[in-house]
Design an enzyme around this catalytic site. Sequence first.
Site, PDB file in Angstrom:
ATOM      1  N   ASP A  73       0.705  -1.315   0.007  1.00 41.82           N
ATOM      2  CA  ASP A  73      -0.106   0.054   0.255  1.00 41.82           C
ATOM      3  C   ASP A  73       0.835   1.315  -0.234  1.00 41.82           C
ATOM      4  OD1 ASP A  73       1.102   0.251   2.648  1.00 41.82           O
ATOM      5  OD2 ASP A  73      -0.789  -0.052   3.742  1.00 41.82           O
ATOM      6  N   SER A  74       0.227   2.362  -0.214  1.00 39.25           N
ATOM      7  CA  SER A  74       0.950   3.697  -0.339  1.00 39.25           C
ATOM      8  C   SER A  74       1.723   4.190   1.178  1.00 39.25           C
ATOM      9  CB  SER A  74       0.334   4.691  -0.888  1.00 39.25           C
ATOM     10  OG  SER A  74      -0.736   5.218  -0.013  1.00 39.25           O
ATOM     11  N   GLY A  75       0.707   3.757   2.404  1.00 38.78           N
ATOM     12  CA  GLY A  75       1.048   4.122   3.345  1.00 38.78           C
ATOM     13  C   GLY A  75       0.207   5.126   3.936  1.00 38.78           C
ATOM     14  N   GLY A  76      -0.577   5.806   2.935  1.00 36.48           N
ATOM     15  CA  GLY A  76      -1.610   6.798   3.430  1.00 36.48           C
ATOM     16  C   GLY A  76      -2.486   6.289   4.441  1.00 36.48           C
ATOM     17  N   ASP A 127      -3.251   8.107  -1.486  1.00 36.55           N
ATOM     18  CA  ASP A 127      -4.376   8.650  -1.470  1.00 36.55           C
ATOM     19  C   ASP A 127      -4.800   9.141   0.031  1.00 36.55           C
ATOM     20  OD1 ASP A 127      -4.545   6.051  -0.271  1.00 36.55           O
ATOM     21  OD2 ASP A 127      -6.564   5.864  -0.623  1.00 36.55           O
ATOM     22  N   GLN A 193     -11.869   7.055  -4.408  1.00 38.89           N
ATOM     23  CA  GLN A 193     -12.553   7.487  -3.133  1.00 38.89           C
ATOM     24  C   GLN A 193     -13.889   8.079  -3.215  1.00 38.89           C
ATOM     25  OE1 GLN A 193     -11.447   6.879   0.175  1.00 38.89           O
ATOM     26  NE2 GLN A 193      -9.240   6.071  -0.412  1.00 38.89           N
ATOM     27  N   GLY A 220     -11.297   3.621   1.186  1.00 34.80           N
ATOM     28  CA  GLY A 220     -12.327   4.294   1.867  1.00 34.80           C
ATOM     29  C   GLY A 220     -13.559   3.522   2.144  1.00 34.80           C
ATOM     30  N   CYS A 308     -11.830 -30.261   6.356  1.00 37.23           N
ATOM     31  CA  CYS A 308     -10.930 -29.115   5.841  1.00 37.23           C
ATOM     32  C   CYS A 308      -9.595 -29.596   5.836  1.00 37.23           C
ATOM     33  CB  CYS A 308     -10.808 -27.771   6.886  1.00 37.23           C
ATOM     34  SG  CYS A 308      -9.576 -26.711   6.735  1.00 37.23           S
ATOM     35  N   CYS A 310      -6.601 -28.148   5.996  1.00 35.58           N
ATOM     36  CA  CYS A 310      -5.360 -27.371   6.274  1.00 35.58           C
ATOM     37  C   CYS A 310      -4.617 -28.186   7.182  1.00 35.58           C
ATOM     38  CB  CYS A 310      -6.007 -25.979   6.924  1.00 35.58           C
ATOM     39  SG  CYS A 310      -6.356 -26.282   8.825  1.00 35.58           S
ATOM     40  N   CYS A 313      -6.354 -28.740  10.856  1.00 31.06           N
ATOM     41  CA  CYS A 313      -7.344 -29.719  11.026  1.00 31.06           C
ATOM     42  C   CYS A 313      -7.075 -31.291  10.589  1.00 31.06           C
ATOM     43  CB  CYS A 313      -8.319 -29.413   9.942  1.00 31.06           C
ATOM     44  SG  CYS A 313      -9.438 -27.838  10.246  1.00 31.06           S
ATOM     45  N   HIS A 339      -5.427 -22.107   9.903  1.00 30.96           N
ATOM     46  CA  HIS A 339      -6.739 -22.795   9.432  1.00 30.96           C
ATOM     47  C   HIS A 339      -7.599 -21.397   8.765  1.00 30.96           C
ATOM     48  CE1 HIS A 339     -10.713 -24.333   9.324  1.00 30.96           C
ATOM     49  NE2 HIS A 339     -11.147 -23.099   9.660  1.00 30.96           N
TER      50      HIS A 339
HETATM   51 ZN   LIG Z   1      -8.676 -26.143   8.757  1.00 26.75          ZN
END
Ligand SMILES: [Zn+2]
Length: 381
Positions: A73-76, A127, A193, A220, A308, A310, A313, A339
């Site tokens: 991101d720009s930091g704004g 921005d 914006q 925004g 799941c 992952c 899990c 997860h």
């Molecule tokens: Zn999971």
Amino acid sequence: MTTAHGAIETPAFIPVGTQASVKAVSPRELRELEAQIILGNTYHLFVRPGIEVIRDFGGLHKFMNWNGPILTDSGGYQIFSLAKLRKITEEGAQFQNHVDGQPAFISPEIAMEIQAALGSDVAMVLDECAPYPCEYDYAARSAQMTARWAARCKRAVEANASPARTMSPANLNAAAGTVAATTVNQLLFGIVQGATFDDLRKSSAQAIADLDFDGYAIGGVSVGEPEEEMMRAVESAEPCLPKDRPRYAMGLGTPPQLLEMTARGMDMFDCVLPTRLARNGTAFTASGTINLKNAEFALDKKPIEEDCSCPSCREFARGYIRHLVKAEEILGLRLITLHNLHFYLALMNRARTEIERGTFDQFRRGFVMEYKVRDVDLAKL
Ligand SMILES: [Zn+2]
């Protein structure tokens, strides 16, 4: 979307790595989770460790050992939400950082130079993110300034890319950043914006689209406004954005919101919810969030979510993870984080499949109906 560090299939979820780290997760684990792209926060990295340190390492990819795409991101947004004593003028934003109070200044040109030094694959323009609620006149002036800042960002990048550039002192400064840049072909996204006003969202989207960026973000949103307002902001801007460029809804959202935004033409999302909620014991499931601290899970032998795939899990029961969280063992929050990230990434994976099959709308309606938010009021986060 094609970047210097690989292609990204959309819609895509972008795990947030605020301080050059997706909290509690290593880049190797992110690759195993099949994260396609991660986000780095320019403001946080600018404050600590400082851009010179990252430049010295040869850019953010090398510094954190992540060789996939990175969006910065720009930091704004953080300057406006975290920093102290900020003063915003046409030239840029003056602020004192929230860590040690050091004064600093970021202009559109400096935001580009910093992101070039970070070497991200996707850079964002600087921005001003209007707060919620916001007066119409302020929102209008702010959106117009954001468009002028976007034009300056574009010019700064083009001036650096052009070999025939004139070497004004400002250009020399910016060129110093380019020499150290580690990513060629950095993409640049503009940001729409306009707060919660339909006509401002439209005029902002038009002004930003006229500047011809590689992609477009809706900024925004998810700043405390009701969900209907958030959907309307996106619906107002979307028709003004080119169909052949990626659209990025910034800072969103809950799993149903991601699907609703996808239905409204958005392609990319970043959100801290999967990692932030994990640290308070909250896990995402297809039927809503569950808080593993609750006593009901003490003897529960099931995984966080049945079927799941992952790593958490596959190996651990809810009752065990609950114990880890209650005992404040680091492993507990790591397991829930893994997860939750898997849940968000798999949701976008599923959305892509359903879009290809032409059954996305049916899938979205079914998912949203089944999903309920329990235990936490997400609007308060
Ligand atoms: Zn999971």
